[in-house]
Write an enzyme that holds these catalytic residues in place. Structure first.
Site, short mmCIF file in Angstrom:
data_model
loop_
_atom_site.label_atom_id
_atom_site.label_comp_id
_atom_site.label_asym_id
_atom_site.label_seq_id
_atom_site.Cartn_x
_atom_site.Cartn_y
_atom_site.Cartn_z
N CYS A 41 -3.53 7.53 20.20
CA CYS A 41 -3.22 6.75 21.42
C CYS A 41 -1.72 6.62 21.64
O CYS A 41 -1.28 6.11 22.68
CB CYS A 41 -3.87 5.37 21.34
SG CYS A 41 -3.13 4.26 20.11
N ASN A 101 -12.77 2.34 -6.10
CA ASN A 101 -11.36 2.74 -6.18
C ASN A 101 -10.92 3.42 -4.89
O ASN A 101 -11.73 4.05 -4.20
CB ASN A 101 -11.15 3.68 -7.37
CG ASN A 101 -11.48 3.01 -8.69
OD1 ASN A 101 -11.53 1.78 -8.77
ND2 ASN A 101 -11.74 3.81 -9.72
N VAL A 102 -9.63 3.29 -4.61
CA VAL A 102 -9.09 3.87 -3.39
C VAL A 102 -8.16 5.05 -3.71
O VAL A 102 -7.56 5.64 -2.81
CB VAL A 102 -8.35 2.78 -2.56
CG1 VAL A 102 -9.35 1.74 -2.06
CG2 VAL A 102 -7.24 2.09 -3.37
N CYS A 105 0.58 6.05 16.51
CA CYS A 105 -0.76 6.62 16.35
C CYS A 105 -0.79 8.01 16.97
O CYS A 105 -0.34 8.21 18.10
CB CYS A 105 -1.80 5.73 17.05
SG CYS A 105 -3.46 6.46 17.06
N TYR A 132 0.83 -1.22 0.00
CA TYR A 132 0.00 0.00 0.00
C TYR A 132 0.86 1.27 0.00
O TYR A 132 0.46 2.29 -0.58
CB TYR A 132 -0.98 -0.03 1.18
CG TYR A 132 -2.08 -1.05 0.95
CD1 TYR A 132 -2.00 -2.33 1.52
CD2 TYR A 132 -3.14 -0.78 0.10
CE1 TYR A 132 -2.97 -3.28 1.26
CE2 TYR A 132 -4.12 -1.73 -0.17
CZ TYR A 132 -4.03 -2.99 0.40
OH TYR A 132 -4.97 -3.93 0.12
N HIS A 164 -14.61 0.94 -0.73
CA HIS A 164 -13.48 0.04 -0.40
C HIS A 164 -12.36 0.78 0.31
O HIS A 164 -11.24 0.26 0.40
CB HIS A 164 -12.94 -0.64 -1.68
CG HIS A 164 -13.88 -1.67 -2.23
ND1 HIS A 164 -13.71 -2.23 -3.47
CD2 HIS A 164 -15.00 -2.23 -1.71
CE1 HIS A 164 -14.69 -3.11 -3.68
NE2 HIS A 164 -15.49 -3.12 -2.65
N ALA A 195 -12.72 4.52 -21.24
CA ALA A 195 -13.51 5.43 -20.39
C ALA A 195 -13.29 6.89 -20.76
O ALA A 195 -14.24 7.69 -20.77
CB ALA A 195 -13.16 5.18 -18.92
N1 APR Z 1 -11.68 2.17 -19.95
C1 APR Z 1 -12.78 1.49 -19.52
N2 APR Z 1 -12.72 0.30 -18.89
C2 APR Z 1 -11.49 -0.22 -18.68
C3 APR Z 1 -10.30 0.43 -19.08
C4 APR Z 1 -10.44 1.68 -19.73
N3 APR Z 1 -9.37 2.37 -20.17
N4 APR Z 1 -9.25 -0.36 -18.73
C5 APR Z 1 -9.76 -1.44 -18.13
N5 APR Z 1 -11.11 -1.37 -18.10
C6 APR Z 1 -12.05 -2.34 -17.53
C7 APR Z 1 -11.66 -3.78 -17.71
O1 APR Z 1 -12.22 -4.30 -18.91
C8 APR Z 1 -12.28 -4.45 -16.47
O2 APR Z 1 -13.58 -4.92 -16.77
O3 APR Z 1 -12.06 -2.10 -16.13
C9 APR Z 1 -12.36 -3.32 -15.44
C10 APR Z 1 -11.39 -3.47 -14.29
O4 APR Z 1 -11.71 -4.66 -13.62
P1 APR Z 1 -10.90 -5.08 -12.31
O5 APR Z 1 -9.44 -5.02 -12.59
O6 APR Z 1 -11.50 -6.39 -11.84
O7 APR Z 1 -11.20 -3.93 -11.24
P2 APR Z 1 -12.52 -3.70 -10.42
O8 APR Z 1 -13.71 -4.20 -11.15
O9 APR Z 1 -12.52 -2.29 -9.99
O10 APR Z 1 -12.28 -4.62 -9.12
C11 APR Z 1 -13.24 -4.54 -8.10
O11 APR Z 1 -11.87 -5.98 -6.74
O12 APR Z 1 -9.79 -6.58 -6.06
C12 APR Z 1 -10.92 -5.90 -5.68
O13 APR Z 1 -11.02 -4.15 -4.13
C13 APR Z 1 -10.63 -4.45 -5.43
O14 APR Z 1 -12.07 -2.56 -5.85
C14 APR Z 1 -11.50 -3.72 -6.43
C15 APR Z 1 -12.56 -4.76 -6.77
#
Ligand code: APR
Length: 236
Positions: free
Chosen positions: A142, A95-96, A139, A57, A112, A223
């Site tokens: 504390c 997303n974080v 911390c 992290y 998350h 996106a």
């Molecule tokens: N534009 C649009 N979509 C995209 C792009 C882009 N440029 N690049 C990747 N993607 C899509 C991929 O096709 C995929 O379906 O984004 C998605 C990402 O999927 P993951 O990697 O599984 O991420 P996410 O769905 O956010 O994961 C959910 O899983 O591991 C846990 O806590 C973590 O929040 C996360 C959760």
């Protein structure tokens, strides 16, 4: 037009930040390709090897300080939608990172957790932090060490803000899912709650997610291109 919708809920995932240079999870070059979830994203993994989890992290947190990591056109379009739309726009992100905030989104829930926050396992105090943390980190509340952890929801832990999210889904008339693979619940099930509430449901993703067939509409592409186009087409 989007203005006919008065209660919009938007869910985002790692795909919306991919073009800003932040790795997704399940792509072939994703974070879960070279890290084991059980070692870096579970309470047991943290108990077994806190140093490994802190390193994972700390590296991701420091990336947010990289000047090349900036909100992209998709983040900015959602910030504009919130500002200009006459109805309610709630943004729920898995997303974080802090790119939605930096793009101007304010009605925003990080279900998350957030990389730029930490909390103490001893006293529960949470606060903003952009520095590296470790077993030595004291911390501020504390004064104890050895208890600081990232403010991240790990697998097996309860996502945040679920009551607010469920209420919003039950009352929304438009649900938009952006950049998520639809693999992780409860987020992957939001589309069904929205549909059952009578909402129109739209998936905007590079390729169809695992739950793509549940959406009324699915638009595939980058996106940074399809999100601004969708907002532009529907906003006016
Ligand atoms: N534009 C649009 N979509 C995209 C792009 C882009 N440029 N690049 C990747 N993607 C899509 C991929 O096709 C995929 O379906 O984004 C998605 C990402 O999927 P993951 O990697 O599984 O991420 P996410 O769905 O956010 O994961 C959910 O899983 O591991 C846990 O806590 C973590 O929040 C996360 C959760």
């Amino acid at each position: 037009m989007i203005n006919k919708y008065q209660n919009i809920v938007i869910l985002t995932g790692a795909g919306i930040s991919a073009e800003s240079g932040i790795q997704t999870f399940r792509a072939s070059d994703g974070l879960w390709h070279n890290h084991r979830i059980e070692e870096v994203a579970t309470p047991q993994g943290f108990a077994n090897n806190p140093a490994l989890v802190h390193e994972f992290y700390n590296t991701r947190r420091q990336q947010l300080l990289d000047p090349t990591v900036q909100p992209n056109a998709a983040h900015l379009a959602l910030g504009r939608l919130e500002r200009e739309h006459s109805g309610n726009v709630l943004l729920v992100t898995q997303n974080v990172d802090d790119l939605h905030e930096r793009a101007g989104s304010e009605n925003l829930l990080h279900m998350h957790g957030e990389l730029n926050k930490i909390r103490c396992n001893h006293c529960g105090m949470g606060y903003d932090c952009m520095e590296d943390i470790g077993a030595h980190t004291e911390c501020k509340s504390c004064g104890k060490t050895g208890g600081m952890r990232p403010h991240i929801v790990w697998f097996g832990e309860m996502p945040l803000y679920m009551r607010q999210i469920e209420t919003a889904l039950l009352h929304c008339d438009l649900f938009i899912s952006i950049g998520t693979s639809g693999n992780v619940y409860p987020a992957a099930g939001f589309v069904e709650v929205a549909r059952d509430s009578g909402a129109h449901t739209v998936e905007l993703n590079l390729d169809p997610g695992s739950n793509s067939e549940l959406f009324h509409q699915s638009i595939n592409g980058f996106a940074s291109q399809i999100v601004p186009a969708f907002v532009e087409q529907y906003l006016c």
